[in-house]
Design a protein around this motif. Structure first.
Motif, mmCIF file in Angstrom:
data_model
loop_
_atom_site.group_PDB
_atom_site.id
_atom_site.type_symbol
_atom_site.label_atom_id
_atom_site.label_comp_id
_atom_site.label_asym_id
_atom_site.label_seq_id
_atom_site.Cartn_x
_atom_site.Cartn_y
_atom_site.Cartn_z
ATOM 1 N N GLU A 138 0.885 -1.201 0.015
ATOM 2 C CA GLU A 138 -0.463 -0.080 0.050
ATOM 3 C C GLU A 138 1.580 1.167 -0.246
ATOM 4 O O GLU A 138 2.415 1.202 0.849
ATOM 5 C CB GLU A 138 -0.917 -0.043 1.466
ATOM 6 C CG GLU A 138 -1.723 -1.537 1.586
ATOM 7 C CD GLU A 138 -2.739 -0.731 0.782
ATOM 8 O OE1 GLU A 138 -3.078 0.332 -0.084
ATOM 9 O OE2 GLU A 138 -4.313 -1.708 0.727
ATOM 10 N N VAL A 254 -15.350 -1.094 5.522
ATOM 11 C CA VAL A 254 -15.085 -2.208 6.240
ATOM 12 C C VAL A 254 -15.224 -3.726 5.106
ATOM 13 O O VAL A 254 -15.321 -4.872 5.601
ATOM 14 C CB VAL A 254 -16.105 -2.135 7.523
ATOM 15 C CG1 VAL A 254 -15.625 -1.792 8.678
ATOM 16 C CG2 VAL A 254 -17.444 -1.764 7.203
ATOM 17 N N ASN A 256 -16.838 -5.338 0.999
ATOM 18 C CA ASN A 256 -16.368 -5.264 0.108
ATOM 19 C C ASN A 256 -17.022 -6.175 -1.005
ATOM 20 O O ASN A 256 -16.737 -7.644 -0.681
ATOM 21 C CB ASN A 256 -15.280 -4.512 -0.835
ATOM 22 C CG ASN A 256 -15.185 -4.198 -2.235
ATOM 23 O OD1 ASN A 256 -14.657 -3.792 -2.729
ATOM 24 N ND2 ASN A 256 -16.960 -3.448 -3.037
ATOM 25 N N PHE A 258 -18.192 -8.880 -4.470
ATOM 26 C CA PHE A 258 -18.203 -8.383 -6.428
ATOM 27 C C PHE A 258 -18.623 -9.815 -6.526
ATOM 28 O O PHE A 258 -18.781 -10.808 -6.535
ATOM 29 C CB PHE A 258 -16.804 -8.556 -6.694
ATOM 30 C CG PHE A 258 -15.762 -7.564 -5.522
ATOM 31 C CD1 PHE A 258 -15.406 -7.518 -5.046
ATOM 32 C CD2 PHE A 258 -15.773 -6.236 -6.640
ATOM 33 C CE1 PHE A 258 -14.188 -6.996 -4.466
ATOM 34 C CE2 PHE A 258 -14.565 -5.469 -6.096
ATOM 35 C CZ PHE A 258 -14.060 -5.513 -4.984
HETATM 36 P P1 ATP Z 1 -9.319 0.059 -0.380
HETATM 37 O O1 ATP Z 1 -9.969 0.616 -1.480
HETATM 38 O O2 ATP Z 1 -9.514 0.762 1.011
HETATM 39 O O3 ATP Z 1 -7.722 0.053 -0.567
HETATM 40 P P2 ATP Z 1 -9.479 -2.471 -1.621
HETATM 41 O O4 ATP Z 1 -11.457 -1.797 -2.304
HETATM 42 O O5 ATP Z 1 -8.407 -2.269 -2.042
HETATM 43 O O6 ATP Z 1 -9.635 -1.301 -0.216
HETATM 44 P P3 ATP Z 1 -10.801 -5.306 -1.432
HETATM 45 O O7 ATP Z 1 -9.456 -6.059 -2.291
HETATM 46 O O8 ATP Z 1 -12.059 -5.379 -1.718
HETATM 47 O O9 ATP Z 1 -9.771 -4.004 -0.348
HETATM 48 O O10 ATP Z 1 -10.702 -5.654 0.103
HETATM 49 C C1 ATP Z 1 -12.165 -6.805 0.647
HETATM 50 C C2 ATP Z 1 -11.582 -5.681 2.258
HETATM 51 O O11 ATP Z 1 -10.453 -5.794 3.032
HETATM 52 C C3 ATP Z 1 -11.988 -4.198 2.704
HETATM 53 O O12 ATP Z 1 -13.210 -4.003 2.180
HETATM 54 C C4 ATP Z 1 -11.284 -3.874 3.548
HETATM 55 O O13 ATP Z 1 -12.326 -4.181 4.604
HETATM 56 C C5 ATP Z 1 -10.726 -5.100 3.631
HETATM 57 N N1 ATP Z 1 -9.467 -4.178 3.088
HETATM 58 C C6 ATP Z 1 -8.468 -4.150 2.053
HETATM 59 N N2 ATP Z 1 -7.174 -3.216 1.660
HETATM 60 C C7 ATP Z 1 -6.700 -3.127 3.143
HETATM 61 C C8 ATP Z 1 -5.714 -2.870 4.004
HETATM 62 N N3 ATP Z 1 -4.934 -2.654 3.630
HETATM 63 N N4 ATP Z 1 -5.294 -2.881 5.414
HETATM 64 C C9 ATP Z 1 -6.687 -3.816 5.883
HETATM 65 N N5 ATP Z 1 -7.643 -3.778 5.618
HETATM 66 C C10 ATP Z 1 -7.709 -3.645 4.014
#
Ligand code: ATP
Ligand code: MG
Length: 404
Positions: A138, A254, A256, A258
């Motif tokens: 990240e 929190v 997501n 799809f």
């Molecule tokens: P974001 O937009 O916040 O980067 P994302 O859309 O990439 O997240 P998803 O791939 O949808 O994340 O991951 C599913 C869930 O995992 C997210 O809804 C979030 O709750 C959690 N998550 C994602 N990235 C992280 C992270 N870097 N640290 C902690 N939790 C995370």
């Protein structure tokens, strides 16, 4: 648990590099320890809360027919080359060598498992999930446990013979997610969002919070909610679905979910034979919840900075009961043993520290019930029980009864 035997080390000072409310609280109160940016260890106190979150999620996923499995962090390049994601998400996936990477998500591995195990329509539908560590490089790992580079996720994947069956399950998952967040003490809104590389749209579960990184538009009157990234409305607009007014809010994602449909089954050749013996693509969905992000969100929402108190919702508090003895250790010890016998999750602060320090720590631990045993409470006839709804003195013989 006796506090004298427990790794309970609160810091008076805020950690100097804390970048967020959740990290500064969790580090200072001894729930987590930072190893490096975006990487935190869960200490015994933090792990207790984390396990509560985990169990609630596990119960709800099992309830909708999810079967738990455990996949791997270490991933082979060739599997990710099948979908083109070895290149596509190279910025986010840590590569440990030329042919190995650390999984940021598990669509490839789960599809590989299923294509090797499933052959007939009789094997479907199927729903598999895991609670597992994810790695993502990240770029903005500055929000404590909200955005980790190593973090815990529950990821579920469902497999169906047709879209109708998939849609039905997708709604069941949506309802299960609502139950998860409500049991965690988080009010999550279902928000229409971009589906990224997976689908046109997805559904996010967003908790309103001024420190959140997301911006959403919600209706003051109905369930309309959309992420700013795809929104065709703005603050103050009339709701497209009712007479309400659109409001712009900050929030934390929190969860997501799809509709993958055939996105992975097509490229990875995951097929089944239908009842006519014809080969068909498996229809899929995927469903994520961030566990460590949920933990951090609870802190962002509930931590009372002014009074340095963390009133955890009962369902996730690290202990159900905390006993504080003010120089009345014999009586406290006796009550502690009685509560242990009755299987209460109880922390007894038996440390040789001042009353002030004990109370300050109790505020950071946030057990929903606090029992104080002191000269004063004994004179009044027993122990002082402090819980939601007020304080009262209760006779020793009636304490456990009172707590049930
Ligand atoms: P974001 O937009 O916040 O980067 P994302 O859309 O990439 O997240 P998803 O791939 O949808 O994340 O991951 C599913 C869930 O995992 C997210 O809804 C979030 O709750 C959690 N998550 C994602 N990235 C992280 C992270 N870097 N640290 C902690 N939790 C995370
Ligand atoms: Mg997401």
């Amino acid at each position: 648990m006796k506090a004298s035997n427990f790794l309970l080390k609160t810091q008076k000072e805020l950690p100097h590099d804390a970048d967020s409310i959740n990290a500064s609280f969790l580090v200072r109160a001894g729930y987590v320890q930072k190893l490096l940016s975006g990487v935190y260890a869960l200490l015994p106190l933090g792990l207790r809360v984390y396990r509560k979150i985990e169990n609630i999620i596990r119960e709800e996923m099992n309830d909708i027919g999810g079967q738990e499995l455990l996949m791997n962090a270490l991933q082979p390049r060739e599997l990710w080359e099948e979908t083109g994601r070895w290149e596509e998400i190279k910025d986010i996936m840590y590569r440990v060598s030329d042919d190995l990477g650390l999984a940021p998500t598990h669509e490839e591995q789960i599809t590989d498992i299923v294509r090797k195990k499933i052959s007939s329509y009789k094997d479907l539908p199927l729903s598999l999930y895991q609670i597992q560590v994810k790695f993502r490089n990240e770029p903005r790992a500055k929000s404590g446990l909200l955005r980790g580079r190593e973090f815990m996720m529950k990821d579920m994947y469902s497999f169906h013979t047709n879209e109708e069956d998939f849609e039905k399950y997708y709604s069941e998952v949506t309802e299960a997610y609502k139950r998860v967040f409500s049991r965690l003490g988080l009010q999550a809104k279902v928000v229409v969002a971009d589906g990224g590389i997976f689908s046109k749209h997805s559904h996010e579960f967003q908790v309103l919070c001024p420190t959140g990184e997301d911006t959403i538009f919600i209706c003051s009157n109905c369930d309309f909610a959309v992420n700013k990234e795809i929104a065709e409305v703005k603050d103050g607009d009339k709701c497209p679905n009712c007479n309400g007014t659109i409001k712009e809010e900050r929030s934390i994602e929190v969860g997501n979910i799809f509709p993958l449909k055939n996105k992975f089954s097509k490229t990875m050749n995951a097929k089944y034979l239908d009842n006519q013996g014809a080969e068909k693509e498996i229809i899929m969905g995927c469903y994520g919840i961030g566990l460590t992000r949920a933990l951090a969100t609870l802190v962002e929402i509930y931590f009372d900075q002014q009074n340095s108190k963390m009133p955890w919702p009962k369902s996730v508090a690290p202990f159900a009961v905390q006993i504080i003895s003010l120089n009345k250790d014999d009586e406290a010890e006796k009550l502690y043993n009685e509560l242990l016998d009755k299987k209460f999750e109880v922390l007894y602060d038996d440390r040789l520290i001042s009353a002030g320090e004990k109370f300050a720590d109790a505020d950071l631990i946030g057990a929903p019930v606090r029992i104080i045993i002191s000269e004063k409470s004994l004179a009044a006839g027993g122990a002082e029980i402090d819980m939601i709804g007020g304080k009262e003195i209760v006779e020793f013989s009636k304490v456990t009864e009172k707590l049930i």
